[in-house]
Design a protein around this motif. Structure first.
Motif, short mmCIF file in Angstrom:
data_model
loop_
_atom_site.label_atom_id
_atom_site.label_comp_id
_atom_site.label_asym_id
_atom_site.label_seq_id
_atom_site.Cartn_x
_atom_site.Cartn_y
_atom_site.Cartn_z
N VAL A 33 0.84 -1.20 0.00
CA VAL A 33 0.00 0.00 0.00
C VAL A 33 0.88 1.25 0.00
O VAL A 33 0.61 2.20 -0.73
CB VAL A 33 -0.97 -0.01 1.20
CG1 VAL A 33 -1.75 1.30 1.29
CG2 VAL A 33 -1.92 -1.20 1.11
N LYS A 34 1.95 1.23 0.78
CA LYS A 34 2.84 2.39 0.86
C LYS A 34 3.51 2.68 -0.48
O LYS A 34 3.70 3.83 -0.86
CB LYS A 34 3.90 2.15 1.94
CG LYS A 34 4.78 3.34 2.20
CD LYS A 34 5.75 3.07 3.34
CE LYS A 34 6.62 4.30 3.56
NZ LYS A 34 7.56 4.09 4.65
N ARG A 35 3.87 1.63 -1.24
CA ARG A 35 4.55 1.81 -2.53
C ARG A 35 3.58 2.09 -3.67
O ARG A 35 4.00 2.46 -4.77
CB ARG A 35 5.35 0.54 -2.87
CG ARG A 35 6.62 0.40 -2.10
CD ARG A 35 7.55 -0.62 -2.73
NE ARG A 35 6.92 -1.87 -3.12
CZ ARG A 35 7.03 -3.02 -2.46
NH1 ARG A 35 7.74 -3.08 -1.36
NH2 ARG A 35 6.42 -4.10 -2.89
N ALA A 36 2.29 1.92 -3.43
CA ALA A 36 1.30 2.11 -4.50
C ALA A 36 1.27 3.56 -4.98
O ALA A 36 1.53 4.49 -4.21
CB ALA A 36 -0.08 1.70 -4.02
N ALA A 37 0.96 3.74 -6.24
CA ALA A 37 0.69 5.08 -6.77
C ALA A 37 -0.50 5.64 -5.99
O ALA A 37 -1.25 4.89 -5.36
CB ALA A 37 0.37 5.00 -8.26
N ALA A 53 -9.54 9.23 -13.88
CA ALA A 53 -8.57 9.83 -12.97
C ALA A 53 -7.16 9.63 -13.52
O ALA A 53 -6.95 8.83 -14.44
CB ALA A 53 -8.69 9.21 -11.58
N THR A 54 -6.22 10.34 -12.94
CA THR A 54 -4.80 10.19 -13.27
C THR A 54 -4.05 10.02 -11.97
O THR A 54 -4.21 10.82 -11.04
CB THR A 54 -4.28 11.43 -14.02
OG1 THR A 54 -5.07 11.61 -15.21
CG2 THR A 54 -2.82 11.26 -14.41
N ASP A 55 -3.24 8.95 -11.87
CA ASP A 55 -2.53 8.69 -10.62
C ASP A 55 -1.23 9.49 -10.53
O ASP A 55 -0.88 10.23 -11.45
CB ASP A 55 -2.29 7.19 -10.41
CG ASP A 55 -1.27 6.57 -11.35
OD1 ASP A 55 -0.48 7.30 -11.97
OD2 ASP A 55 -1.25 5.32 -11.44
N SER A 56 -0.52 9.33 -9.43
CA SER A 56 0.69 10.11 -9.16
C SER A 56 1.84 9.80 -10.12
O SER A 56 2.80 10.56 -10.19
CB SER A 56 1.15 9.87 -7.72
OG SER A 56 1.39 8.48 -7.50
N SER A 114 -1.99 -3.50 -10.85
CA SER A 114 -1.35 -2.46 -10.06
C SER A 114 -2.35 -1.83 -9.10
O SER A 114 -3.57 -1.86 -9.32
CB SER A 114 -0.72 -1.40 -10.97
OG SER A 114 -1.69 -0.78 -11.78
N LEU A 115 -1.81 -1.27 -8.03
CA LEU A 115 -2.62 -0.68 -6.98
C LEU A 115 -2.52 0.84 -7.00
O LEU A 115 -1.45 1.38 -7.28
CB LEU A 115 -2.16 -1.18 -5.61
CG LEU A 115 -2.12 -2.70 -5.42
CD1 LEU A 115 -1.54 -3.03 -4.05
CD2 LEU A 115 -3.50 -3.30 -5.60
N VAL A 116 -3.62 1.51 -6.68
CA VAL A 116 -3.64 2.97 -6.57
C VAL A 116 -4.35 3.31 -5.26
O VAL A 116 -5.53 2.98 -5.08
CB VAL A 116 -4.36 3.64 -7.77
CG1 VAL A 116 -4.38 5.15 -7.60
CG2 VAL A 116 -3.71 3.25 -9.08
#
Length: 180
Positions: free
Chosen positions: A19-23, A39-42, A69-71
């Motif tokens: 979770v910490k490493r997720a975008a 949406a657009t992730d980090s 992948s996780l966001v």
């Protein structure tokens, strides 16, 4: 464009390191209450979200994209009204009264022990001030209650999505009616 059709409430069951490493994606309440949005992730990836109708997306939830992948969702700060009891002319009970009157108007409301938050509305602000409440405009994340029938209705702890079948770390009084 990538798509997302799965949400993990509060990231429950995922390793903290994942979770910490997720975008991340920062979304305001207007978007998070919709079940379909873009949406657009980090990292700059654009994706479309297609969740079951009525799904509320909360800060701390994790979206799973079609590629696995996780966001992680962050509740974006937005303009809200912060409502507190007037210390000079009232009592803490006034906050309960204000919540009752706002609830009668079916207003999305975030409940905190010492304050309430609602979306800006000058008519409601005037009503609350007439009740001797202190109303100020602030720029903060907004996480209103989901309601008694929503899957995210119990919002004081993102890890606390259900009362059944697990131990949880808060004390229940004599009026508690559910099993442990």
């Amino acid at each position: 464009m990538l798509t997302c059709s799965k949400l993990i409430a509060g990231g429950q069951g995922l390793a903290a390191a994942l979770v910490k490493r997720a975008a991340t994606v920062e979304l305001d309440w207007d978007v998070r209450q919709k079940s379909r949005f873009d949406a657009t992730d980090s990292t700059g990836r654009a994706f479309g979200v297609f969740l079951p109708r009525g799904t509320l997306v909360r800060g701390g939830d994790v979206l799973v994209l079609e590629d696995g992948s996780l966001v992680r969702v962050q509740a974006a700060p937005q303009e809200v009204l912060r409502i507190t009891a007037c210390t000079q002319h009232g009592s803490p009970f006034d906050l309960t009264r204000a919540a009752y009157h706002l609830g009668n108007r079916h207003v999305p409301i975030e409940l905190k022990p010492d304050h309430l938050k609602i979306e800006p509305d000058h008519v409601l602000a005037d009503m609350l001030r007439a009740m001797h409440m202190t109303v100020v405009t602030v720029h903060e994340a907004f996480e209103p209650e989901g309601g008694a029938y929503s899957s995210h209705g119990h919002t004081h702890n993102a890890q606390h999505a259900s009362h059944e079948g697990h131990e949880h770390g808060h004390v229940h009084g004599p009026g508690c009616s559910h099993e442990h």
